[in-house]
Design an enzyme around this catalytic site. Sequence first.
Site, PDB file in Angstrom:
ATOM      1  CG  LEU A 162      -5.935   6.609  18.890  1.00 49.39           C
ATOM      2  CD1 LEU A 162      -6.763   5.320  18.915  1.00 49.39           C
ATOM      3  CD2 LEU A 162      -6.782   7.739  19.481  1.00 49.39           C
ATOM      4  CB  ILE A 163      -3.028  11.772  17.773  1.00 49.77           C
ATOM      5  CG1 ILE A 163      -1.615  11.312  18.121  1.00 49.77           C
ATOM      6  CG2 ILE A 163      -3.181  13.269  18.004  1.00 49.77           C
ATOM      7  CD1 ILE A 163      -0.552  11.852  17.174  1.00 49.77           C
ATOM      8  N   GLY A 193      -2.841  18.958  16.862  1.00 45.32           N
ATOM      9  CA  GLY A 193      -2.908  17.517  16.627  1.00 45.32           C
ATOM     10  C   GLY A 193      -2.060  17.082  15.451  1.00 45.32           C
ATOM     11  CB  SER A 217      -5.887  25.627  27.719  1.00 41.50           C
ATOM     12  OG  SER A 217      -5.778  27.035  27.774  1.00 41.50           O
ATOM     13  CE1 TYR A 267     -10.390  25.341  24.374  1.00 43.36           C
ATOM     14  CE2 TYR A 267      -9.303  26.893  25.852  1.00 43.36           C
ATOM     15  CZ  TYR A 267      -9.233  25.817  24.984  1.00 43.36           C
ATOM     16  OH  TYR A 267      -8.028  25.222  24.743  1.00 43.36           O
TER      17      TYR A 267
END
Length: 255
Positions: A5-6, A14, A125, A138
């Site tokens: 599942l993404i 994605g 990240s 972020y």
Amino acid sequence: MSSVLITGASKGIGRAIALELSRRGHRVVATARRPETLADLPVDQRLRLDVTDQETVDQAVKDAGDVDVLISNAGETVRAPLESVPLAEVERLFQLNTLGALRVAQGVLPAMRARGAGRLIFVSSVQGRLVLPMIGPYGASKWALEALAETLAIETRHFGVKVSVVQPGAVSSGGGERAGVFLKENDPYGPLYEQLPLLRGESVTPEEVAAAVAATVEHPEPPLRVPVGAPAERALKARKEASENEPFLMTKIDW
């Protein structure tokens, strides 16, 4: 092959992950806030899932059936100095990048724990381990995500669940270009913002990130942290070796 599942599969990283895993023969459940954006993806299921909406998470997890692997990818960013960034934007990023990832993990974990097997892969990240000016909100959301992921790795390994965090540097996915910018006219931080491309450094492609994610899915004993590309490896190595008593930047700037 695994059932995967993404989240956030409509574009960028994605979408590339969905294509790569489908090409490799995995059963792919692609999700997005607007499932119509997934129509052209060659995947097994296309479901609506907004990581900030518990009802859609619950429904997507139910409709997906057995999930061997969760790839938590949904996320956004902004550009703003911390002195003046709207706090509502900071809260929005944490809801999406951090709490949203935990919300979906909570949705799939009970079944994984009951089966004694499963994988959680969080797309983070290098900014989950270091900071860049003007992208602080972020970065903070990714530092928090990595804390949650590492805690999950400790808490769930007894139940056969493996946790990994994928850490690219700059990615040519268009996410930075789509980011909201919060700078006033003649903003004193404007000159620093202009240097942001230099600070972000060279980029990798979404396909390179997808290949790293797919390799992690298929690795029998995946590592906790997976840097993607030489720029990310250099940045994380330099961060590890740098003094902890002063702010760290990979590139010196005239500021």
